[in-house]
Write an enzyme that holds these catalytic residues in place. Structure first.
Site, PDB file in Angstrom:
ATOM      1  N   ARG A 137       0.820  -1.226   0.000  1.00 18.69           N
ATOM      2  CA  ARG A 137       0.000   0.000   0.000  1.00 18.69           C
ATOM      3  C   ARG A 137       0.855   1.279   0.000  1.00 18.69           C
ATOM      4  O   ARG A 137       0.487   2.288   0.593  1.00 18.69           O
ATOM      5  CB  ARG A 137      -0.949   0.047   1.213  1.00 18.69           C
TER       6      ARG A 137
ATOM      7  N   CYS B 260     -10.812   0.269   3.208  1.00 19.43           N
ATOM      8  CA  CYS B 260     -10.183  -0.051   4.493  1.00 19.43           C
ATOM      9  C   CYS B 260      -9.548   1.204   5.083  1.00 19.43           C
ATOM     10  O   CYS B 260      -8.861   1.952   4.381  1.00 19.43           O
ATOM     11  CB  CYS B 260      -9.123  -1.133   4.310  1.00 19.43           C
TER      12      CYS B 260
ATOM     13  N   GLU C 105      -4.505   3.674   6.223  1.00 23.01           N
ATOM     14  CA  GLU C 105      -4.430   3.468   4.772  1.00 23.01           C
ATOM     15  C   GLU C 105      -5.093   4.653   4.066  1.00 23.01           C
ATOM     16  O   GLU C 105      -4.601   5.121   3.048  1.00 23.01           O
ATOM     17  CB  GLU C 105      -5.124   2.162   4.378  1.00 23.01           C
TER      18      GLU C 105
HETATM   19  N1  EPU Z   1     -11.716 -10.469  10.008  1.00 22.88           N
HETATM   20  C1  EPU Z   1     -12.405 -10.486  11.191  1.00 22.88           C
HETATM   21  N2  EPU Z   1     -13.247  -9.446  11.477  1.00 22.88           N
HETATM   22  C2  EPU Z   1     -13.428  -8.402  10.631  1.00 22.88           C
HETATM   23  C3  EPU Z   1     -12.703  -8.379   9.406  1.00 22.88           C
HETATM   24  C4  EPU Z   1     -11.858  -9.431   9.117  1.00 22.88           C
HETATM   25  O1  EPU Z   1     -12.267 -11.408  11.995  1.00 22.88           O
HETATM   26  O2  EPU Z   1     -14.207  -7.492  10.966  1.00 22.88           O
HETATM   27  C5  EPU Z   1     -10.838 -11.607   9.687  1.00 22.88           C
HETATM   28  C6  EPU Z   1     -11.399 -12.411   8.514  1.00 22.88           C
HETATM   29  O3  EPU Z   1     -12.328 -13.360   8.938  1.00 22.88           O
HETATM   30  C7  EPU Z   1     -10.151 -13.026   7.926  1.00 22.88           C
HETATM   31  C8  EPU Z   1      -9.073 -11.980   8.196  1.00 22.88           C
HETATM   32  O4  EPU Z   1      -9.585 -11.120   9.208  1.00 22.88           O
HETATM   33  O5  EPU Z   1      -9.810 -14.195   8.630  1.00 22.88           O
HETATM   34  C9  EPU Z   1      -8.731 -11.172   6.937  1.00 22.88           C
HETATM   35  O6  EPU Z   1      -9.898 -10.495   6.491  1.00 22.88           O
HETATM   36  P1  EPU Z   1     -10.172 -10.179   4.931  1.00 22.88           P
HETATM   37  O7  EPU Z   1     -10.078 -11.433   4.144  1.00 22.88           O
HETATM   38  O8  EPU Z   1     -11.425  -9.388   4.878  1.00 22.88           O
HETATM   39  O9  EPU Z   1      -8.942  -9.337   4.476  1.00 22.88           O
HETATM   40  P2  EPU Z   1      -8.317  -8.016   5.068  1.00 22.88           P
HETATM   41  O10 EPU Z   1      -6.900  -8.299   5.365  1.00 22.88           O
HETATM   42  O11 EPU Z   1      -9.146  -7.447   6.172  1.00 22.88           O
HETATM   43  C10 EPU Z   1      -7.482  -7.103   2.774  1.00 22.88           C
HETATM   44  C11 EPU Z   1      -7.391  -5.719   2.184  1.00 22.88           C
HETATM   45  C12 EPU Z   1      -8.706  -5.348   1.499  1.00 22.88           C
HETATM   46  C13 EPU Z   1      -9.011  -6.406   0.440  1.00 22.88           C
HETATM   47  C14 EPU Z   1      -9.147  -7.778   1.166  1.00 22.88           C
HETATM   48  C15 EPU Z   1      -9.496  -8.912   0.218  1.00 22.88           C
HETATM   49  C16 EPU Z   1      -5.982  -4.221   3.496  1.00 22.88           C
HETATM   50  C17 EPU Z   1      -5.929  -3.225   4.585  1.00 22.88           C
HETATM   51  N3  EPU Z   1      -7.184  -4.756   3.243  1.00 22.88           N
HETATM   52  O12 EPU Z   1      -8.451  -7.029   3.839  1.00 22.88           O
HETATM   53  O13 EPU Z   1      -8.482  -4.098   0.843  1.00 22.88           O
HETATM   54  O14 EPU Z   1     -10.233  -6.088  -0.211  1.00 22.88           O
HETATM   55  O15 EPU Z   1      -7.862  -8.053   1.799  1.00 22.88           O
HETATM   56  O16 EPU Z   1      -8.394  -9.379  -0.451  1.00 22.88           O
HETATM   57  O17 EPU Z   1      -4.949  -4.533   2.878  1.00 22.88           O
HETATM   58  C18 EPU Z   1      -8.683  -1.710   0.891  1.00 22.88           C
HETATM   59  O18 EPU Z   1      -7.479  -1.702   0.694  1.00 22.88           O
HETATM   60  O19 EPU Z   1      -9.375  -0.675   0.959  1.00 22.88           O
HETATM   61  C19 EPU Z   1      -9.309  -3.025   1.082  1.00 22.88           C
HETATM   62  C20 EPU Z   1     -10.564  -3.121   1.457  1.00 22.88           C
END
Ligand code: EPU
Length: 306
Positions: A176, A225, A295
Protein backbone atom coordinates in the site's frame (compact mmCIF):
# COMPACT_ATOMS: atom_id res chain seq x y z
CA UNK A 1 -2.55 39.35 -12.26
CA UNK A 2 -3.30 36.83 -9.52
CA UNK A 3 -2.93 33.10 -10.25
CA UNK A 4 -6.66 32.48 -10.58
CA UNK A 5 -6.98 35.35 -13.09
CA UNK A 6 -4.17 33.77 -15.15
CA UNK A 7 -5.95 30.43 -15.08
CA UNK A 8 -9.30 32.05 -15.92
CA UNK A 9 -7.71 33.74 -18.93
CA UNK A 10 -6.74 30.32 -20.22
CA UNK A 11 -9.65 28.18 -19.11
CA UNK A 12 -12.50 30.69 -18.59
CA UNK A 13 -15.50 29.40 -16.64
CA UNK A 14 -13.96 25.93 -16.41
CA UNK A 15 -12.22 27.32 -13.30
CA UNK A 16 -15.09 26.80 -10.88
CA UNK A 17 -15.55 28.44 -7.50
CA UNK A 18 -16.84 27.14 -4.18
CA UNK A 19 -17.35 23.56 -5.36
CA UNK A 20 -18.70 20.95 -2.90
CA UNK A 21 -16.22 18.10 -2.60
CA UNK A 22 -18.20 15.56 -0.53
CA UNK A 23 -20.13 14.25 -3.60
CA UNK A 24 -16.79 13.59 -5.29
CA UNK A 25 -15.72 11.18 -2.54
CA UNK A 26 -17.02 7.67 -1.86
CA UNK A 27 -17.47 8.34 1.88
CA UNK A 28 -19.41 11.55 1.20
CA UNK A 29 -17.57 13.75 3.69
CA UNK A 30 -15.87 17.06 2.90
CA UNK A 31 -16.26 20.81 2.52
CA UNK A 32 -16.00 23.06 -0.50
CA UNK A 33 -13.01 23.80 -2.68
CA UNK A 34 -12.21 27.48 -3.10
CA UNK A 35 -11.42 26.78 -6.77
CA UNK A 36 -11.82 23.62 -8.83
CA UNK A 37 -10.63 22.55 -12.28
CA UNK A 38 -10.84 19.41 -14.42
CA UNK A 39 -8.04 19.36 -17.03
CA UNK A 40 -9.28 17.57 -20.12
CA UNK A 41 -5.83 16.43 -21.28
CA UNK A 42 -2.33 15.93 -19.90
CA UNK A 43 -1.16 19.18 -21.54
CA UNK A 44 -3.71 21.12 -19.46
CA UNK A 45 -2.57 19.32 -16.32
CA UNK A 46 1.00 20.43 -17.07
CA UNK A 47 -0.09 24.04 -17.59
CA UNK A 48 -2.07 24.27 -14.39
CA UNK A 49 0.70 22.60 -12.42
CA UNK A 50 3.27 25.06 -13.77
CA UNK A 51 1.15 28.15 -13.15
CA UNK A 52 0.23 26.95 -9.68
CA UNK A 53 3.82 26.39 -8.71
CA UNK A 54 5.13 29.62 -10.25
CA UNK A 55 2.54 31.68 -8.42
CA UNK A 56 2.42 29.88 -5.06
CA UNK A 57 -1.22 28.84 -5.49
CA UNK A 58 -2.06 25.84 -3.28
CA UNK A 59 -2.85 22.90 -5.54
CA UNK A 60 -4.36 19.55 -4.62
CA UNK A 61 -4.85 16.72 -7.06
CA UNK A 62 -7.86 14.54 -6.69
CA UNK A 63 -8.73 11.19 -8.33
CA UNK A 64 -11.75 8.99 -7.67
CA UNK A 65 -12.11 10.19 -4.06
CA UNK A 66 -12.21 6.63 -2.76
CA UNK A 67 -9.34 6.56 -0.29
CA UNK A 68 -9.62 10.01 1.21
CA UNK A 69 -11.37 11.69 4.10
CA UNK A 70 -11.65 15.42 3.50
CA UNK A 71 -11.98 18.13 6.09
CA UNK A 72 -15.41 19.74 5.92
CA UNK A 73 -13.93 23.21 6.31
CA UNK A 74 -13.41 25.30 3.20
CA UNK A 75 -10.38 24.02 1.27
CA UNK A 76 -8.08 26.85 0.18
CA UNK A 77 -6.57 27.00 -3.28
CA UNK A 78 -7.30 24.96 -6.38
CA UNK A 79 -8.48 21.35 -6.41
CA UNK A 80 -7.53 19.62 -9.67
CA UNK A 81 -9.65 16.61 -10.59
CA UNK A 82 -8.32 13.92 -12.93
CA UNK A 83 -11.90 12.96 -13.83
CA UNK A 84 -11.50 13.88 -17.52
CA UNK A 85 -8.04 12.30 -17.96
CA UNK A 86 -9.83 9.19 -19.04
CA UNK A 87 -8.06 7.96 -22.17
CA UNK A 88 -6.50 4.57 -22.68
CA UNK A 89 -5.17 2.56 -25.59
CA UNK A 90 -4.03 -0.97 -26.19
CA UNK A 91 -1.03 -2.31 -28.10
CA UNK A 92 0.29 -5.84 -28.58
CA UNK A 93 3.91 -6.98 -28.56
CA UNK A 94 4.73 -10.70 -28.57
CA UNK A 95 2.69 -12.11 -25.69
CA UNK A 96 2.34 -8.77 -23.95
CA UNK A 97 -0.74 -6.59 -23.98
CA UNK A 98 0.30 -3.06 -23.12
CA UNK A 99 -2.51 -0.83 -21.94
CA UNK A 100 -1.58 2.85 -21.71
CA UNK A 101 -3.90 4.40 -19.14
CA UNK A 102 -4.42 8.04 -18.13
CA UNK A 103 -4.58 8.70 -14.41
CA UNK A 104 -8.30 9.45 -14.22
CA UNK A 105 -9.46 6.12 -15.69
CA UNK A 106 -11.64 4.28 -13.14
CA UNK A 107 -10.34 0.80 -12.29
CA UNK A 108 -13.78 -0.65 -13.02
CA UNK A 109 -13.43 0.41 -16.68
CA UNK A 110 -10.17 -1.50 -16.90
CA UNK A 111 -11.80 -4.57 -15.35
CA UNK A 112 -14.59 -4.33 -17.95
CA UNK A 113 -11.98 -4.02 -20.72
CA UNK A 114 -10.04 -7.01 -19.38
CA UNK A 115 -13.15 -9.20 -19.28
CA UNK A 116 -14.31 -8.07 -22.74
CA UNK A 117 -10.94 -8.63 -24.41
CA UNK A 118 -9.62 -11.55 -22.34
CA UNK A 119 -6.66 -9.60 -20.87
CA UNK A 120 -5.29 -11.34 -17.78
CA UNK A 121 -3.40 -9.81 -14.86
CA UNK A 122 -5.73 -7.17 -13.51
CA UNK A 123 -8.59 -9.35 -12.24
CA UNK A 124 -7.61 -8.87 -8.59
CA UNK A 125 -8.65 -5.21 -8.80
CA UNK A 126 -12.35 -6.02 -9.13
CA UNK A 127 -14.25 -4.10 -6.47
CA UNK A 128 -11.41 -1.65 -5.77
CA UNK A 129 -12.97 1.77 -6.29
CA UNK A 130 -11.16 4.82 -7.61
CA UNK A 131 -8.89 5.67 -10.48
CA UNK A 132 -5.59 4.46 -11.89
CA UNK A 133 -3.74 7.50 -10.47
CA UNK A 134 -4.97 6.82 -6.94
CA UNK A 135 -4.29 3.10 -7.28
CA UNK A 136 -0.68 3.80 -8.32
CA UNK A 137 -0.20 6.31 -5.55
CA UNK A 138 -1.25 3.89 -2.82
CA UNK A 139 -0.21 0.70 -4.65
CA UNK A 140 -3.76 -0.57 -4.27
CA UNK A 141 -4.44 -4.25 -4.14
CA UNK A 142 -5.67 -7.26 -2.25
CA UNK A 143 -3.84 -10.00 -0.38
CA UNK A 144 -0.87 -11.18 -2.54
CA UNK A 145 -1.61 -8.84 -5.47
CA UNK A 146 -0.87 -5.16 -5.98
CA UNK A 147 -1.05 -2.73 -8.86
CA UNK A 148 2.76 -2.65 -8.94
CA UNK A 149 2.72 -6.30 -10.16
CA UNK A 150 1.34 -5.26 -13.53
CA UNK A 151 2.90 -1.83 -14.10
CA UNK A 152 5.38 -1.35 -16.93
CA UNK A 153 6.09 2.34 -16.48
CA UNK A 154 4.57 5.45 -14.92
CA UNK A 155 4.74 9.06 -16.11
CA UNK A 156 4.66 11.92 -13.64
CA UNK A 157 4.68 15.71 -13.89
CA UNK A 158 6.94 17.66 -11.56
CA UNK A 159 6.38 21.19 -10.28
CA UNK A 160 8.12 22.70 -13.32
CA UNK A 161 5.76 20.84 -15.59
CA UNK A 162 8.42 18.37 -16.74
CA UNK A 163 7.26 14.84 -17.57
CA UNK A 164 9.37 11.94 -16.31
CA UNK A 165 8.80 8.34 -17.29
CA UNK A 166 9.98 5.75 -14.75
CA UNK A 167 10.10 2.04 -15.36
CA UNK A 168 8.49 -0.11 -12.72
CA UNK A 169 11.86 -1.06 -11.19
CA UNK A 170 12.87 2.61 -10.78
CA UNK A 171 9.96 3.17 -8.40
CA UNK A 172 9.96 2.22 -4.73
CA UNK A 173 6.92 -0.02 -4.14
CA UNK A 174 5.76 -1.55 -0.90
CA UNK A 175 2.53 -2.80 0.68
CA UNK A 176 0.00 0.00 0.00
CA UNK A 177 2.86 2.37 -0.73
CA UNK A 178 4.62 3.79 -3.77
CA UNK A 179 7.41 6.35 -3.78
CA UNK A 180 5.57 8.19 -6.58
CA UNK A 181 3.50 10.40 -4.32
CA UNK A 182 6.34 11.26 -1.93
CA UNK A 183 8.04 13.27 -4.62
CA UNK A 184 5.36 15.89 -5.11
CA UNK A 185 4.73 14.57 -8.59
CA UNK A 186 1.39 14.26 -10.32
CA UNK A 187 0.76 10.96 -12.05
CA UNK A 188 -0.36 11.63 -15.61
CA UNK A 189 -0.43 8.16 -17.12
CA UNK A 190 1.00 4.66 -16.91
CA UNK A 191 1.38 1.54 -18.97
CA UNK A 192 0.08 -1.80 -17.70
CA UNK A 193 1.64 -5.06 -18.81
CA UNK A 194 -1.07 -7.72 -19.23
CA UNK A 195 -1.27 -11.09 -20.95
CA UNK A 196 -3.69 -12.32 -23.59
CA UNK A 197 -5.91 -15.07 -22.21
CA UNK A 198 -9.48 -16.19 -22.83
CA UNK A 199 -12.57 -14.19 -21.88
CA UNK A 200 -13.88 -17.15 -19.95
CA UNK A 201 -10.72 -17.51 -17.81
CA UNK A 202 -10.57 -13.79 -17.09
CA UNK A 203 -14.25 -13.70 -16.19
CA UNK A 204 -13.92 -16.61 -13.77
CA UNK A 205 -10.80 -15.09 -12.14
CA UNK A 206 -12.72 -11.81 -11.70
CA UNK A 207 -15.60 -13.75 -10.12
CA UNK A 208 -13.33 -15.53 -7.69
CA UNK A 209 -11.65 -12.26 -6.59
CA UNK A 210 -15.10 -10.73 -6.20
CA UNK A 211 -16.14 -13.58 -3.91
CA UNK A 212 -13.32 -12.70 -1.53
CA UNK A 213 -15.18 -9.50 -0.85
CA UNK A 214 -18.39 -11.04 0.42
CA UNK A 215 -17.55 -10.05 3.99
CA UNK A 216 -17.06 -6.43 3.06
CA UNK A 217 -19.83 -3.83 3.13
CA UNK A 218 -20.98 -3.19 -0.40
CA UNK A 219 -23.28 -0.42 -1.59
CA UNK A 220 -22.60 1.77 1.47
CA UNK A 221 -20.71 5.05 1.60
CA UNK A 222 -17.19 4.18 2.78
CA UNK A 223 -13.56 5.01 2.05
CA UNK A 224 -12.50 1.34 1.83
CA UNK A 225 -10.18 -0.05 4.49
CA UNK A 226 -9.29 2.62 7.04
CA UNK A 227 -6.07 1.05 8.35
CA UNK A 228 -3.25 -0.88 6.70
CA UNK A 229 -2.80 -4.47 7.74
CA UNK A 230 0.07 -4.79 10.21
CA UNK A 231 2.73 -7.38 9.31
CA UNK A 232 1.24 -10.88 9.34
CA UNK A 233 -2.17 -9.86 10.65
CA UNK A 234 -5.41 -8.24 9.55
CA UNK A 235 -6.42 -4.81 10.82
CA UNK A 236 -10.08 -5.89 10.43
CA UNK A 237 -9.55 -8.90 12.70
CA UNK A 238 -7.77 -6.79 15.34
CA UNK A 239 -10.44 -4.09 15.25
CA UNK A 240 -13.12 -6.76 15.56
CA UNK A 241 -11.40 -8.38 18.57
CA UNK A 242 -11.03 -4.96 20.18
CA UNK A 243 -14.83 -4.56 20.02
CA UNK A 244 -14.97 -1.83 17.39
CA UNK A 245 -17.84 -3.17 15.23
CA UNK A 246 -20.88 -0.95 15.61
CA UNK A 247 -19.01 1.92 17.33
CA UNK A 248 -20.64 5.16 16.28
CA UNK A 249 -19.95 8.89 16.23
CA UNK A 250 -22.76 10.89 14.64
CA UNK A 251 -23.59 9.16 11.36
CA UNK A 252 -20.17 7.46 11.13
CA UNK A 253 -20.40 3.79 12.14
CA UNK A 254 -17.84 0.96 12.17
CA UNK A 255 -19.27 -1.67 9.83
CA UNK A 256 -20.83 -4.82 11.29
CA UNK A 257 -19.61 -6.72 8.21
CA UNK A 258 -15.94 -5.81 8.41
CA UNK A 259 -14.41 -3.78 11.22
CA UNK A 260 -11.86 -2.03 8.98
CA UNK A 261 -14.63 -0.11 7.20
CA UNK A 262 -16.39 2.97 8.50
CA UNK A 263 -19.76 3.69 6.92
CA UNK A 264 -21.32 7.11 6.54
CA UNK A 265 -25.01 6.46 7.19
CA UNK A 266 -26.07 10.00 6.34
CA UNK A 267 -24.45 13.25 7.28
CA UNK A 268 -21.24 12.13 9.01
CA UNK A 269 -18.88 15.04 9.61
CA UNK A 270 -15.11 15.13 9.38
CA UNK A 271 -15.00 15.36 13.17
CA UNK A 272 -17.19 12.22 13.48
CA UNK A 273 -14.86 10.33 11.13
CA UNK A 274 -11.63 11.44 12.78
CA UNK A 275 -13.05 10.85 16.27
CA UNK A 276 -14.12 7.32 15.37
CA UNK A 277 -10.79 6.50 13.73
CA UNK A 278 -8.94 7.69 16.85
CA UNK A 279 -11.20 5.60 19.08
CA UNK A 280 -10.63 2.47 16.93
CA UNK A 281 -6.87 2.98 16.92
CA UNK A 282 -6.84 3.47 20.70
CA UNK A 283 -8.89 0.31 21.30
CA UNK A 284 -6.60 -1.84 19.18
CA UNK A 285 -3.53 -0.40 20.91
CA UNK A 286 -5.02 -1.10 24.36
CA UNK A 287 -6.21 -4.56 23.39
CA UNK A 288 -3.24 -5.89 21.44
CA UNK A 289 -0.43 -3.36 21.78
CA UNK A 290 -0.43 -2.87 17.99
CA UNK A 291 -0.23 0.63 16.53
CA UNK A 292 -2.33 0.61 13.36
CA UNK A 293 -1.35 3.00 10.61
CA UNK A 294 -3.77 4.69 8.28
CA UNK A 295 -4.43 3.47 4.77
CA UNK A 296 -6.85 6.31 4.00
CA UNK A 297 -5.46 9.78 3.50
CA UNK A 298 -6.78 12.54 5.71
CA UNK A 299 -6.80 15.81 3.79
CA UNK A 300 -7.08 19.08 5.65
CA UNK A 301 -5.60 22.58 5.62
CA UNK A 302 -4.68 22.02 9.26
CA UNK A 303 -2.53 19.32 10.83
CA UNK A 304 -4.71 16.41 12.06
CA UNK A 305 -3.26 13.97 14.58
CA UNK A 306 -4.72 10.47 14.71
N1 EPU B 1 -11.72 -10.47 10.01
C1 EPU B 1 -12.41 -10.49 11.19
N2 EPU B 1 -13.25 -9.45 11.48
C2 EPU B 1 -13.43 -8.40 10.63
C3 EPU B 1 -12.70 -8.38 9.41
C4 EPU B 1 -11.86 -9.43 9.12
O1 EPU B 1 -12.27 -11.41 12.00
O2 EPU B 1 -14.21 -7.49 10.97
C5 EPU B 1 -10.84 -11.61 9.69
C6 EPU B 1 -11.40 -12.41 8.51
O3 EPU B 1 -12.33 -13.36 8.94
C7 EPU B 1 -10.15 -13.03 7.93
C8 EPU B 1 -9.07 -11.98 8.20
O4 EPU B 1 -9.58 -11.12 9.21
O5 EPU B 1 -9.81 -14.19 8.63
C9 EPU B 1 -8.73 -11.17 6.94
O6 EPU B 1 -9.90 -10.50 6.49
P1 EPU B 1 -10.17 -10.18 4.93
O7 EPU B 1 -10.08 -11.43 4.14
O8 EPU B 1 -11.43 -9.39 4.88
O9 EPU B 1 -8.94 -9.34 4.48
P2 EPU B 1 -8.32 -8.02 5.07
O10 EPU B 1 -6.90 -8.30 5.36
O11 EPU B 1 -9.15 -7.45 6.17
C10 EPU B 1 -7.48 -7.10 2.77
C11 EPU B 1 -7.39 -5.72 2.18
C12 EPU B 1 -8.71 -5.35 1.50
C13 EPU B 1 -9.01 -6.41 0.44
C14 EPU B 1 -9.15 -7.78 1.17
C15 EPU B 1 -9.50 -8.91 0.22
C16 EPU B 1 -5.98 -4.22 3.50
C17 EPU B 1 -5.93 -3.22 4.58
N3 EPU B 1 -7.18 -4.76 3.24
O12 EPU B 1 -8.45 -7.03 3.84
O13 EPU B 1 -8.48 -4.10 0.84
O14 EPU B 1 -10.23 -6.09 -0.21
O15 EPU B 1 -7.86 -8.05 1.80
O16 EPU B 1 -8.39 -9.38 -0.45
O17 EPU B 1 -4.95 -4.53 2.88
C18 EPU B 1 -8.68 -1.71 0.89
O18 EPU B 1 -7.48 -1.70 0.69
O19 EPU B 1 -9.38 -0.68 0.96
C19 EPU B 1 -9.31 -3.03 1.08
C20 EPU B 1 -10.56 -3.12 1.46
Amino acid sequence: MNPIESLERLFGSRIKKNVPLAPLTTIGVGGRAEFYFEPCCIRELIIVRKIGCETGLTLRIFGGGSNVILDDNHMKGLVISTHSLSGFNVSHEDHHIYVKVESGVPLKRLIALSVKEGFAGFEFAVGIPGTMGGALCGNAGVKDHSVSDIVRWVETIDSEGVITRRNKNEIHWDYRYSGLCDQDCYISQCCLDLVLSSRQDVRSAVKSFWQRRVHQPYGFKSAGCIFKNPDGDSAGRLLDLAGCKGLRKGDAVVSHFHANFIINYGEASFEDMVGLIRECKRRVKDFSGIDLSLEVKIISDTQVEI
